[in-house]
Design an enzyme around this catalytic site. Structure first.
Site, PDB file in Angstrom:
ATOM      1  N   GLU A 157       7.981  -7.104  23.912  1.00 27.90           N
ATOM      2  CA  GLU A 157       9.133  -7.437  23.065  1.00 27.90           C
ATOM      3  C   GLU A 157       9.378  -8.946  23.054  1.00 27.90           C
ATOM      4  OE1 GLU A 157       8.839  -5.214  25.409  1.00 27.90           O
ATOM      5  OE2 GLU A 157      10.299  -3.587  25.284  1.00 27.90           O
ATOM      6  N   ALA A 176     -23.108  11.177  28.884  1.00 29.39           N
ATOM      7  CA  ALA A 176     -23.932  11.332  27.687  1.00 29.39           C
ATOM      8  C   ALA A 176     -25.014  12.336  28.037  1.00 29.39           C
ATOM      9  CB  ALA A 176     -24.549   9.998  27.291  1.00 29.39           C
TER      10      ALA A 176
HETATM   11  C1  AOF Z   1       8.858  -3.253  28.380  1.00 27.90           C
HETATM   12  N1  AOF Z   1       7.931  -3.947  27.669  1.00 27.90           N
HETATM   13  O1  AOF Z   1       5.873  -4.790  27.414  1.00 27.90           O
HETATM   14  C2  AOF Z   1       6.321  -3.594  29.373  1.00 27.90           C
HETATM   15  C3  AOF Z   1       7.303  -2.838  30.103  1.00 27.90           C
HETATM   16  O2  AOF Z   1       7.310  -6.254  36.846  1.00 27.90           O
HETATM   17  P1  AOF Z   1       7.792  -6.348  35.435  1.00 27.90           P
HETATM   18  O3  AOF Z   1       9.065  -7.100  35.297  1.00 27.90           O
HETATM   19  O4  AOF Z   1       6.723  -6.877  34.507  1.00 27.90           O
HETATM   20  O5  AOF Z   1       8.152  -4.847  34.972  1.00 27.90           O
HETATM   21  C4  AOF Z   1       7.171  -3.851  34.908  1.00 27.90           C
HETATM   22  C5  AOF Z   1       7.799  -2.551  34.420  1.00 27.90           C
HETATM   23  O6  AOF Z   1       8.397  -2.759  33.132  1.00 27.90           O
HETATM   24  C6  AOF Z   1       6.747  -1.451  34.201  1.00 27.90           C
HETATM   25  O7  AOF Z   1       6.597  -0.639  35.331  1.00 27.90           O
HETATM   26  C7  AOF Z   1       7.346  -0.669  33.039  1.00 27.90           C
HETATM   27  O8  AOF Z   1       8.334   0.255  33.465  1.00 27.90           O
HETATM   28  C8  AOF Z   1       8.007  -1.751  32.224  1.00 27.90           C
HETATM   29  N2  AOF Z   1       7.002  -2.314  31.300  1.00 27.90           N
HETATM   30  N3  AOF Z   1       8.527  -2.685  29.564  1.00 27.90           N
HETATM   31  O9  AOF Z   1      10.014  -3.184  27.961  1.00 27.90           O
HETATM   32  C9  AOF Z   1       6.688  -4.141  28.101  1.00 27.90           C
HETATM   33  N4  AOF Z   1       5.076  -3.824  29.856  1.00 27.90           N
HETATM   34 ZN    ZN Z   2      10.479  -5.301  29.366  1.00 24.79          ZN
END
Ligand code: AOF
Ligand code: ZN
Length: 328
Positions: free
Chosen positions: A47, A149
């Site tokens: 985001e 395969a």
């Molecule tokens: C989102 N958008 O693109 C992703 C999310 O350690 P952090 O702060 O990077 O948080 C990781 C957690 O955030 C991951 O386990 C999942 O729950 C969420 N990932 N969330 O809004 C994203 N990659």
């Molecule tokens: Zn996030």
């Protein structure tokens, strides 16, 4: 959502242990103004990348995301807050975040007056870029895809042991692309001794190489290709699938491709640790030679492991079948 899924697909293989999320931002008139995929661990979520591209044009617009925006301060600040600050009026996400630490973004956005809708494209996302990560979040184990395969009569080598090349160049090229999108490729020690595979992704645009994992007691030949410096390799001297998966999970591996041989695949089948089967079936028969799977723990037909085919298509002259465990 199709564009958000594509953005997630593009970063698959680079985000673990985080999910490869994709996001697009539409302005108030519905025009596409930003696209983003999750950056490597510790860096921006999807985001935030998409909002940065959209700038002021996000105000009054819509964010379309494959995963519910996070509400937590992890290694990066909450995406729900970033969406609010940007003035987004509507958020559409495919699947809820099963990670209890990060969940709650939808509620927080709603409480702040944003229109939130969920479920759009959920099946495609669950089978697509977020399949392995969702499996890991729900079970605590890395997701295992067993890929093989074989000839149409199910053999992975001829009677004399020769196995190059049963599948077509098209299928082999597809497998090299697939290798760039997983965290690890795993084989048994027997396969290293028999075939001396390189287990690298070759002829692809990605440039990244997954971790190579060899499972089995006993040493490897010092000149084995898997020990070269084309990619990192770990040798796990055990036969227990859950010990292997726990060790891989500890290393941040979420998505594993099991590429053989029949003994290792059989051990994972017996332990009920084959989550998906990806078969490339070449339109030829051999009539003798090893089959793709050994000792799967099935002795009578009523004990057969049931699968559900989720996709069948041609790959060059071969047939590619993707099947998953049925809900028994
Ligand atoms: C989102 N958008 O693109 C992703 C999310 O350690 P952090 O702060 O990077 O948080 C990781 C957690 O955030 C991951 O386990 C999942 O729950 C969420 N990932 N969330 O809004 C994203 N990659
Ligand atoms: Zn996030």
């Amino acid at each position: 959502m199709a564009l958000a899924i594509a953005a997630g697909e593009r970063v698959r293989g680079t985000t673990s242990p985080n999910p490869p999320v994709g996001c697009v931002i539409l302005d108030a008139s519905g025009e596409l103004v930003g696209t983003g995929g999750t950056r490597p661990p510790g860096q921006a979520h999807a985001e935030v990348v998409a909002l940065a591209e959209a700038g002021d044009r996000a105000r009054g617009g819509t964010a379309v995301v494959t995963l519910e925006p996070c509400a937590h301060q992890g290694r990066t600040p909450p995406c729900a807050d970033a969406l609010l600050r940007a003035g987004v009026a509507r958020v559409v996400h495919a699947v809820a975040d099963p990670n209890p630490r990060a969940a709650g973004g939808a509620d927080a956005l709603r409480a702040a007056g944003v229109v939130v809708e969920s479920g759009l494209g959920a099946l495609e996302v669950e089978r697509g870029p977020l399949r392995a990560w969702l499996h890991h979040a729900r079970t605590g184990r890395p997701h295992v895809t067993w890929k093989y395969a074989s000839s149409l009569d199910g053999r992975i080598a001829a009677a004399d042991g020769t196995s190059r090349w049963i599948s077509s160049p098209e299928s082999r090229a597809e497998v090299h692309e697939l290798r760039t999108k997983v965290d690890a490729i795993m084989v048994g020690r027997g396969t290293v001794l028999a075939d001396d595979p390189r287990l690298t992704a070759r002829g692809t645009s990605a440039g990244r190489q997954p971790l190579r994992v060899v499972v089995g007691r006993g040493d490897l030949p010092g000149d084995a290709h898997v020990l070269d410096d084309e990619a990192e390799t770990v040798h796990l001297r055990t036969h227990d699938p859950d010990v292997v998966l726990a060790e891989l999970g500890r290393r941040g591996v979420v998505d594993v491709l099991l590429e053989g041989g029949p003994t290792l695949a059989g051990a994972f089948a017996r332990a009920d640790r084959l989550d998906r089967v990806l078969a490339y079936l070449a339109p030829k028969f051999l009539g003798a030679g090893p089959s793709a799977l050994r000792d799967a723990g099935v002795s009578t037909v009523t004990g057969a492991v049931g699968l559900v085919v989720e996709d069948v298509r041609m790959c060059g002259p071969d047939v590619r079948v993707s099947a998953v465990k049925s809900a028994r």
